[in-house]
Enzyme design. Sequence first.
Site, PDB file in Angstrom:
ATOM      1  CE  LYS A  50      -0.632  -0.062   5.015  1.00 37.24           C
ATOM      2  NZ  LYS A  50       0.013   1.180   5.392  1.00 37.24           N
ATOM      3  CB  THR A  51       3.980   2.274   1.798  1.00 41.16           C
ATOM      4  OG1 THR A  51       3.410   1.809   3.019  1.00 41.16           O
ATOM      5  CG2 THR A  51       4.685   3.584   2.065  1.00 41.16           C
ATOM      6  CG  ASP A  54      -0.879   4.499   5.320  1.00 40.81           C
ATOM      7  OD1 ASP A  54      -1.552   3.557   4.866  1.00 40.81           O
ATOM      8  OD2 ASP A  54       0.273   4.367   5.759  1.00 40.81           O
ATOM      9  CD  GLU A  55      -1.962   1.347   8.700  1.00 40.19           C
ATOM     10  OE1 GLU A  55      -3.014   0.699   8.697  1.00 40.19           O
ATOM     11  OE2 GLU A  55      -0.837   0.821   8.645  1.00 40.19           O
ATOM     12  CD  GLN A  62      -3.338  -5.354   8.389  1.00 41.28           C
ATOM     13  OE1 GLN A  62      -2.333  -5.235   9.073  1.00 41.28           O
ATOM     14  NE2 GLN A  62      -3.333  -5.172   7.087  1.00 41.28           N
ATOM     15  NE  ARG A  74       1.400  -8.102  11.094  1.00 36.53           N
ATOM     16  CZ  ARG A  74       1.104  -7.305  10.074  1.00 36.53           C
ATOM     17  NH1 ARG A  74       1.941  -6.369   9.713  1.00 36.53           N
ATOM     18  NH2 ARG A  74      -0.005  -7.448   9.386  1.00 36.53           N
TER      19      ARG A  74
END
Length: 670
Positions: free
Chosen positions: A28-29, A214-215, A245, A603
């Site tokens: 996504k970044t 973002d997020e 998330q 993770r």
Amino acid sequence: MKLNPAQNDAVHYVSGPCLVLAGAGSGKTRVIINKIGYLVEKCGYKARNIAAVTFTNKAAREMKERVAQSMGRKEARGLWISTFHTLGLEIIKREHKVLGLKPGFSLFDDQDTLALLKELTQDELDEDKDLLKALASTISNWKGGLIIPEHARKIAKDEQQHLFAMLYQRYAQHMKAYNALDFDDLILMPTLLLRHHEEVRTRWQTKIQYLLVDEYQDTNTSQYEMVKLLVGDRARFTVVGDDDQSIYSWRGAKPQNLVLLGTDFPQLKLIKLEQNYRSSQRILRAANILIANNPHVYDKALFSELAYGEPLRVLFAANEEQEAERVVAEIVRHKFVGRTQFGDYAILYRGNHQSRLLERALMTNRIPYKLSGGTSFFARAEIKDIMGYLKLVVNPDDDNAFLRIVNLPKRGIGPSTLERLGNFANEKHISMFAAIFEPELNHHLPPAAMSSLYQFGRFIVETGDHAERGEPVEAVKHLIRKINYEDYLYETSTSAKAAEMRMKNISELYRWVTEMLAGDELDEPMTLPEVVTRLTLRDMMERNSEDEGGDQVQLMTLHASKGLEFPFVFMVGVEERILPHQTSIDEDNVDEERRLAYVGITRAQRELWFTLCRERRQFGETMRCEPSRFLLELPQDDVVWENRKPQQTEQERMQTGRANISSLRDMFKK
């Protein structure tokens, strides 16, 4: 690396509102970085008219660095990349007159807030720690929900809420008198300002012509409203998030904000990023099957082109001591066989209290480790002391900072002097510092106390003048020397070594201050007041997130692990009542706990272990433990339970033996 088709669509869609539903590890970044470049290079946007916001300073710093590398520092100049709170602070600084604030306002962190609430509620709460925490949390939630004191009083349902609403009003009045803001004000105040002042709203909508968030699943009501007001009817924005998330409902985060977007912006374009570049296919299959048990408005399924990978393993222990020993033994064995680094391993747990036995086992085995969520740099007493001095130099009306440092190191200004000074300042409606210079104060205090206060006052004023004359670095150096803080540390620390360590922390703070005053390629030079505000904000944002480093096993909570990745992950205490947590079971909020387990699983890049105990001590009692329902929801053909392990074949035994002999030979060669 080339963009995949979904990432490419997300980068190039700029004609309307866009929601990028980005699964864990889906790049996504990269989408945000590439989209900023596309807006500037191909769509005619100026960098200064684009803003990107996220939730942590660390994420904002990394994004800033990556944009500068991707576009070039010159092209990226003027681009606004920050946290929500830093953007809010910027709006407040520029619009302080409309808000009725004096320019040099103070920022209160959560400890400052708690100290003030304790002082203001002596009669009602009698310093009851639990009630004070509950009050602080309630005020924070009200602010996150855009509820001002008057409204809180109207909606209060029971006696405690009525009391809290009244105390909220008292707190707000004192904060206004102190010209101070708390962390939640940094979103509440600009949001209400944008809502009620058309001129201000137009000004900021003109300034920010394209917004990236973002997020997004972590936004609360006020942050969502702030986004809506900044983008206005033109609705040129991209938000990136993952409902799977969303693990911060206890902080006011609302994953349903992702769904609300579709209602508020009917022309919203939805793009899903489902290819994961982080984890093995097996880990992703397990994560997908687990999270499918939660209700979804938007369905997505992560996939990977990496190898299928190793089975997920479940290890049993008799109790929590043995659990810690087993995890450490497994890390030692696995590292020896695989010739890996300690930094490749992470141990994740539901609550901070679970780390103590793990730390002990790692120390006993001389294994280096880093505990995320230990004492934050800014929470150390010596840092709070020097920050107190700097806060008072840049804003002499900061009563909190004044009270912390006026007699530190000791200069003969005791509690009775401060009480009289405080009463005098309240009568005059001025700050305690300003009261020092009032001629009438002579009638209230003895000459020795007056003299000490006056000398202290002059020193602070002179330091402020020195800094304003364009020599802030020298002013800060002079301040630390002049107060003889090093001598004070050697007198009050438990040992010379402890004093030395504390002085090293002061040197580190001094280095940060001087670097920020000087500026660098990415950031303009700052004034001392700007440095102090930025450091106070960094403290609030990064209370528990000092940078990782070195070859160390990482220990952290599942919440703290979000956004990180590790080759090998141990999730410990995967039992009913721990994960899912008993409180969530009682409150029927198991869905969020399942999202937390999903975050933990995703993770892991290569291998993943779960551990659980047969019994565990809690509150002085020994309890029988059951495996978490989440373990039972995983695809069982991908999981190897220790007590159901199939026998190794002869060939597998020989392969294991050969690998061990090879590792031994390598050790002796070194």
